[in-house]
Design a protein around this motif. Structure first.
Motif, PDB file in Angstrom:
ATOM      1  N   VAL A   1     -10.244  11.534  -0.206  1.00  0.00           N
ATOM      2  CA  VAL A   1      -9.933  10.150   0.168  1.00  0.00           C
ATOM      3  C   VAL A   1      -9.984   9.248  -1.062  1.00  0.00           C
ATOM      4  O   VAL A   1      -9.101   8.397  -1.269  1.00  0.00           O
ATOM      5  CB  VAL A   1     -10.893   9.640   1.261  1.00  0.00           C
ATOM      6  CG1 VAL A   1     -10.609   8.172   1.579  1.00  0.00           C
ATOM      7  CG2 VAL A   1     -10.775  10.479   2.514  1.00  0.00           C
ATOM      8  N   ASP A   2     -10.999   9.438  -1.909  1.00  0.00           N
ATOM      9  CA  ASP A   2     -11.135   8.600  -3.093  1.00  0.00           C
ATOM     10  C   ASP A   2      -9.955   8.810  -4.050  1.00  0.00           C
ATOM     11  O   ASP A   2      -9.446   7.867  -4.652  1.00  0.00           O
ATOM     12  CB  ASP A   2     -12.452   8.902  -3.801  1.00  0.00           C
ATOM     13  CG  ASP A   2     -12.848   7.808  -4.785  1.00  0.00           C
ATOM     14  OD1 ASP A   2     -12.473   6.639  -4.568  1.00  0.00           O
ATOM     15  OD2 ASP A   2     -13.541   8.120  -5.771  1.00  0.00           O
ATOM     16  N   THR A   3      -9.519  10.051  -4.178  1.00  0.00           N
ATOM     17  CA  THR A   3      -8.368  10.343  -5.032  1.00  0.00           C
ATOM     18  C   THR A   3      -7.113   9.657  -4.502  1.00  0.00           C
ATOM     19  O   THR A   3      -6.316   9.073  -5.263  1.00  0.00           O
ATOM     20  CB  THR A   3      -8.134  11.864  -5.114  1.00  0.00           C
ATOM     21  OG1 THR A   3      -9.282  12.479  -5.716  1.00  0.00           O
ATOM     22  CG2 THR A   3      -6.903  12.187  -5.946  1.00  0.00           C
ATOM     23  N   ARG A   4      -6.913   9.708  -3.175  1.00  0.00           N
ATOM     24  CA  ARG A   4      -5.755   9.045  -2.579  1.00  0.00           C
ATOM     25  C   ARG A   4      -5.845   7.527  -2.758  1.00  0.00           C
ATOM     26  O   ARG A   4      -4.840   6.859  -3.034  1.00  0.00           O
ATOM     27  CB  ARG A   4      -5.647   9.400  -1.095  1.00  0.00           C
ATOM     28  CG  ARG A   4      -5.260  10.861  -0.829  1.00  0.00           C
ATOM     29  CD  ARG A   4      -5.331  11.173   0.664  1.00  0.00           C
ATOM     30  NE  ARG A   4      -5.095  12.575   0.943  1.00  0.00           N
ATOM     31  CZ  ARG A   4      -3.905  13.107   1.254  1.00  0.00           C
ATOM     32  NH1 ARG A   4      -2.848  12.321   1.317  1.00  0.00           N
ATOM     33  NH2 ARG A   4      -3.785  14.386   1.489  1.00  0.00           N
ATOM     34  N   LEU A   5      -7.046   6.963  -2.573  1.00  0.00           N
ATOM     35  CA  LEU A   5      -7.242   5.530  -2.767  1.00  0.00           C
ATOM     36  C   LEU A   5      -6.886   5.135  -4.200  1.00  0.00           C
ATOM     37  O   LEU A   5      -6.147   4.165  -4.424  1.00  0.00           O
ATOM     38  CB  LEU A   5      -8.692   5.151  -2.465  1.00  0.00           C
ATOM     39  CG  LEU A   5      -9.145   3.759  -2.906  1.00  0.00           C
ATOM     40  CD1 LEU A   5      -8.358   2.673  -2.190  1.00  0.00           C
ATOM     41  CD2 LEU A   5     -10.648   3.575  -2.688  1.00  0.00           C
ATOM     42  N   HIS A   6      -7.403   5.885  -5.151  1.00  0.00           N
ATOM     43  CA  HIS A   6      -7.164   5.566  -6.560  1.00  0.00           C
ATOM     44  C   HIS A   6      -5.665   5.634  -6.875  1.00  0.00           C
ATOM     45  O   HIS A   6      -5.117   4.771  -7.584  1.00  0.00           O
ATOM     46  CB  HIS A   6      -7.946   6.537  -7.447  1.00  0.00           C
ATOM     47  CG  HIS A   6      -8.298   5.977  -8.784  1.00  0.00           C
ATOM     48  ND1 HIS A   6      -9.307   6.458  -9.569  1.00  0.00           N
ATOM     49  CD2 HIS A   6      -7.756   4.949  -9.489  1.00  0.00           C
ATOM     50  CE1 HIS A   6      -9.374   5.761 -10.701  1.00  0.00           C
ATOM     51  NE2 HIS A   6      -8.441   4.845 -10.667  1.00  0.00           N
ATOM     52  N   ALA A   7      -4.995   6.628  -6.311  1.00  0.00           N
ATOM     53  CA  ALA A   7      -3.549   6.769  -6.538  1.00  0.00           C
ATOM     54  C   ALA A   7      -2.777   5.593  -5.938  1.00  0.00           C
ATOM     55  O   ALA A   7      -1.812   5.089  -6.545  1.00  0.00           O
ATOM     56  CB  ALA A   7      -3.061   8.085  -5.948  1.00  0.00           C
ATOM     57  N   ILE A   8      -3.181   5.143  -4.747  1.00  0.00           N
ATOM     58  CA  ILE A   8      -2.513   3.997  -4.113  1.00  0.00           C
ATOM     59  C   ILE A   8      -2.694   2.735  -4.953  1.00  0.00           C
ATOM     60  O   ILE A   8      -1.744   1.965  -5.165  1.00  0.00           O
ATOM     61  CB  ILE A   8      -3.038   3.787  -2.681  1.00  0.00           C
ATOM     62  CG1 ILE A   8      -2.539   4.915  -1.765  1.00  0.00           C
ATOM     63  CG2 ILE A   8      -2.615   2.425  -2.130  1.00  0.00           C
ATOM     64  CD1 ILE A   8      -3.180   4.930  -0.393  1.00  0.00           C
ATOM     65  N   ILE A   9      -3.903   2.502  -5.456  1.00  0.00           N
ATOM     66  CA  ILE A   9      -4.159   1.309  -6.269  1.00  0.00           C
ATOM     67  C   ILE A   9      -3.350   1.363  -7.567  1.00  0.00           C
ATOM     68  O   ILE A   9      -2.782   0.349  -8.004  1.00  0.00           O
ATOM     69  CB  ILE A   9      -5.663   1.164  -6.570  1.00  0.00           C
ATOM     70  CG1 ILE A   9      -6.450   0.939  -5.271  1.00  0.00           C
ATOM     71  CG2 ILE A   9      -5.909   0.027  -7.550  1.00  0.00           C
ATOM     72  CD1 ILE A   9      -6.068  -0.315  -4.514  1.00  0.00           C
ATOM     73  N   ARG A  10      -3.274   2.533  -8.187  1.00  0.00           N
ATOM     74  CA  ARG A  10      -2.442   2.660  -9.396  1.00  0.00           C
ATOM     75  C   ARG A  10      -0.984   2.332  -9.081  1.00  0.00           C
ATOM     76  O   ARG A  10      -0.296   1.662  -9.867  1.00  0.00           O
ATOM     77  CB  ARG A  10      -2.540   4.087  -9.954  1.00  0.00           C
ATOM     78  CG  ARG A  10      -3.811   4.404 -10.714  1.00  0.00           C
ATOM     79  CD  ARG A  10      -3.608   5.617 -11.614  1.00  0.00           C
ATOM     80  NE  ARG A  10      -4.882   6.119 -12.105  1.00  0.00           N
ATOM     81  CZ  ARG A  10      -5.537   7.155 -11.592  1.00  0.00           C
ATOM     82  NH1 ARG A  10      -5.021   7.812 -10.561  1.00  0.00           N
ATOM     83  NH2 ARG A  10      -6.682   7.544 -12.096  1.00  0.00           N
TER      84      ARG A  10
ATOM     85  N   ALA B   1      -6.386  -4.497  -1.694  1.00  0.00           N
ATOM     86  CA  ALA B   1      -5.648  -3.700  -0.708  1.00  0.00           C
ATOM     87  C   ALA B   1      -6.286  -2.337  -0.433  1.00  0.00           C
ATOM     88  O   ALA B   1      -5.814  -1.602   0.440  1.00  0.00           O
ATOM     89  CB  ALA B   1      -4.208  -3.505  -1.171  1.00  0.00           C
ATOM     90  N   GLY B   2      -7.356  -2.003  -1.138  1.00  0.00           N
ATOM     91  CA  GLY B   2      -7.989  -0.699  -0.936  1.00  0.00           C
ATOM     92  C   GLY B   2      -8.533  -0.506   0.462  1.00  0.00           C
ATOM     93  O   GLY B   2      -8.506   0.609   1.004  1.00  0.00           O
ATOM     94  N   GLY B   3      -9.018  -1.593   1.072  1.00  0.00           N
ATOM     95  CA  GLY B   3      -9.577  -1.474   2.419  1.00  0.00           C
ATOM     96  C   GLY B   3      -8.544  -1.062   3.439  1.00  0.00           C
ATOM     97  O   GLY B   3      -8.735  -0.122   4.204  1.00  0.00           O
ATOM     98  N   VAL B   4      -7.411  -1.758   3.451  1.00  0.00           N
ATOM     99  CA  VAL B   4      -6.384  -1.412   4.430  1.00  0.00           C
ATOM    100  C   VAL B   4      -5.725  -0.086   4.071  1.00  0.00           C
ATOM    101  O   VAL B   4      -5.257   0.646   4.952  1.00  0.00           O
ATOM    102  CB  VAL B   4      -5.342  -2.546   4.566  1.00  0.00           C
ATOM    103  CG1 VAL B   4      -4.415  -2.607   3.357  1.00  0.00           C
ATOM    104  CG2 VAL B   4      -4.528  -2.369   5.837  1.00  0.00           C
TER     105      VAL B   4
ATOM    106  N   THR C   1       0.801  -1.225   0.000  1.00  0.00           N
ATOM    107  CA  THR C   1       0.000   0.000   0.000  1.00  0.00           C
ATOM    108  C   THR C   1       0.834   1.276   0.000  1.00  0.00           C
ATOM    109  O   THR C   1       0.282   2.357  -0.169  1.00  0.00           O
ATOM    110  CB  THR C   1      -0.921   0.064   1.231  1.00  0.00           C
ATOM    111  OG1 THR C   1      -0.116   0.176   2.421  1.00  0.00           O
ATOM    112  CG2 THR C   1      -1.827  -1.144   1.315  1.00  0.00           C
ATOM    113  N   THR C   2       2.131   1.172   0.214  1.00  0.00           N
ATOM    114  CA  THR C   2       3.050   2.311   0.376  1.00  0.00           C
ATOM    115  C   THR C   2       2.940   2.944   1.755  1.00  0.00           C
ATOM    116  O   THR C   2       3.680   3.872   2.058  1.00  0.00           O
ATOM    117  CB  THR C   2       2.857   3.418  -0.687  1.00  0.00           C
ATOM    118  OG1 THR C   2       1.640   4.145  -0.434  1.00  0.00           O
ATOM    119  CG2 THR C   2       2.810   2.841  -2.092  1.00  0.00           C
ATOM    120  N   LEU C   3       2.036   2.462   2.614  1.00  0.00           N
ATOM    121  CA  LEU C   3       1.869   3.002   3.957  1.00  0.00           C
ATOM    122  C   LEU C   3       2.686   2.174   4.955  1.00  0.00           C
ATOM    123  O   LEU C   3       2.870   0.970   4.765  1.00  0.00           O
ATOM    124  CB  LEU C   3       0.395   2.993   4.361  1.00  0.00           C
ATOM    125  CG  LEU C   3      -0.540   3.788   3.451  1.00  0.00           C
ATOM    126  CD1 LEU C   3      -2.001   3.513   3.810  1.00  0.00           C
ATOM    127  CD2 LEU C   3      -0.250   5.272   3.536  1.00  0.00           C
TER     128      LEU C   3
END
Length: 449
Positions: free
Chosen positions: A399-408, A375-378, A114-116
């Motif tokens: 939040v949705d923008t950050r989620l989308h960026a993490i998945i990409r 992995a979007g949930g975590v 997730t990069t986190l």
């Protein structure tokens, strides 16, 4: 590597699910071990397959008739190499130590992707909330947290929800933790919006799955729009998987629960999905009731004797197994291929058996493994922790923008790591290698601990 697998099986011979996930993982990272002999020399594998901590405890509670019940609670804290333990709690009769260990092992590498900065853990109990009143569920959650609170904390271990643990259960668990610790912290994620939760958290796993699937399709010059989708499950993940498919112009044909599945050739549109959400989230009914409201749909009861799941034999373009582990067998995979499915994106944890994955590889089916695709949930749980720490809330769009960026970023990482080890386009190898290298490097940096 073979010795690590043998030791794992010899130490706990009854833990089949854990052996399965360890074997699948270690086989795929063999190229990394060949290139980095220090991982073998310093026993990184042997350390990774043994949890840092396993907590087992009894959970006595009282039902509405005054009867006393005793369940077993678990928390497996697998690895804190890159951050505090993070992973869900599952309440289901099937829960045992093998299942919790397999989930915790997967969580380590999913969180790494997730990069986190999050470690991996999982927990739960063999308690079934289905059919229990709100007060019974509350008593159980309070009894469960009366032990678990000793082992978790915002900088130590941050649980979340999983199967059987939704907003109701998270609320009861958090309330008891707050009472016992006399402080308000971000110790659980998936909280209510009015008391520390994050927008997009309920939707995040389902949305993330389809964001990942869209990236996979995009590499082939295709989109979600116009595709026919088979989705299993009807809980949180399946609901928001279906919602995002509809947002992007796809057509959802199926959903299911433990009693059986529904097939709606016309497609489950927004109004029908709203009915399913009310049915499952409010009335806590069974999926067969969908056909009472929409009689054109077909309901097929589950048949455990059959040996394969009829849900996977309908003609379609894409499939999302979002119910439970090992729900797609080799025979199911062959039915999916015969029905025209060319993309499978895992929504549940380890829903495809090794035989099924082999079939997908043989027929060049695009396959998104759970540790990358769901992995979007975590990821949004991690974003909730950030918001809690800052005592602020981000907008839905942010939040949705950050989620989308993490998945990409996860999608790109999987492809890059697979290519670096000669496995171009292999998302399974890419996800496992990327997750492993990050965790293993942190372990070596921190010494023998």
């Amino acid at each position: 590597m073979e010795q690590a697998i043998a030791d794992c099986i010899g130490r706990d011979p009854e833990q089949r699910e854990f052996h399965q996930v360890v074997r699948e993982f270690l086989v795929s990272i063999r190229p990394v071990l060949d290139r980095h002999p220090e991982y073998r020399r310093l026993a990184v594998l042997e350390r990774l397959v043994e949890p840092e901590r396993m907590i087992l405890f009894r959970v006595p509670w009282m039902d509405d008739q005054g009867g006393v019940h005793v369940n077993r609670g678990y928390r497996v804290e697998m690895s804190s190499a890159i951050g505090p333990y993070k992973g869900g709690l599952r309440f289901h009769p099937s829960v045992n130590l093998s299942i919790i260990k397999f989930l915790a092992f997967e969580q380590v590498f999913k969180n790494s992707l997730t990069t986190l900065p999050l470690g991996g853990a999982k927990g739960g109990a063999d308690f079934d909330p289905k059919g229990r009143s709100d007060t019974e569920v509350m008593r159980f959650c309070q009894a469960f947290m009366a032990e678990l609170f000793r082992h978790i904390g915002e900088d130590t271990d941050v649980p979340a929800g999983d199967i059987g643990v939704g907003a109701r259960e998270i609320g009861y668990l958090f309330g008891m933790y707050k009472k016992l610790q006399n402080k308000f912290t971000g110790v659980l994620t998936g909280k209510g919006l009015d008391w520390g939760g994050s927008l997009i958290r309920p939707e995040s796993t389902g949305y993330g799955i389809i964001y990942f699937a869209a990236e996979m399709l995009g590499r082939c010059g295709e989109t979600v729009a116009g595709k026919r989708w088979l989705v299993s499950g009807s809980g949180n993940v399946a609901q928001f998987t279906a919602e995002k498919i509809l947002h992007l112009g796809g057509r959802v044909l199926t959903m299911s629960d433990s009693s059986g599945h529904i097939y709606d050739e016309e497609g489950i549109d927004a109004a029908k999905l709203a009915f399913i959400k009310e049915l499952k989230n409010v009335r806590r009914g069974r999926i067969r009731e969908y056909c009472d409201q929409y009689p054109q749909a077909v309901y097929v009861p589950a048949d455990p004797v059959l040996g394969w799941n009829p849900l996977w034999h309908y003609p379609a373009d894409c499939a999302v197994p979002a119910a439970t582990q090992n729900e797609i067998t080799g025979q199911d995979a062959r039915h999916l291929v015969a029905g025209g499915v060319r993309l499978v994106c895992e929504g549940a944890n380890m829903p495809s058996t090794p035989e099924a994955i082999a079939v997908f590889r043989e027929h060049a089916v695009l396959f998104g493994p759970a540790k990358a695709a769901n992995a979007g949930g975590v990821a949004v749980s991690g974003l909730e922790m950030v918001q809690d720490s800052m005592r602020m809330s981000w907008t839905r769009e942010e939040v949705d923008t950050r989620l989308h960026a993490i998945i990409r970023a996860i999608h790109r990482t999987c492809l890059d790591e697979a290519a670096a080890y000669g496995r171009e386009g292999d998302y399974v190898a890419g996800a496992n290698i990327a997750g492993f290298v990050k965790v293993a490097s942190a372990m070596l940096d921190q010494g023998l601990v």
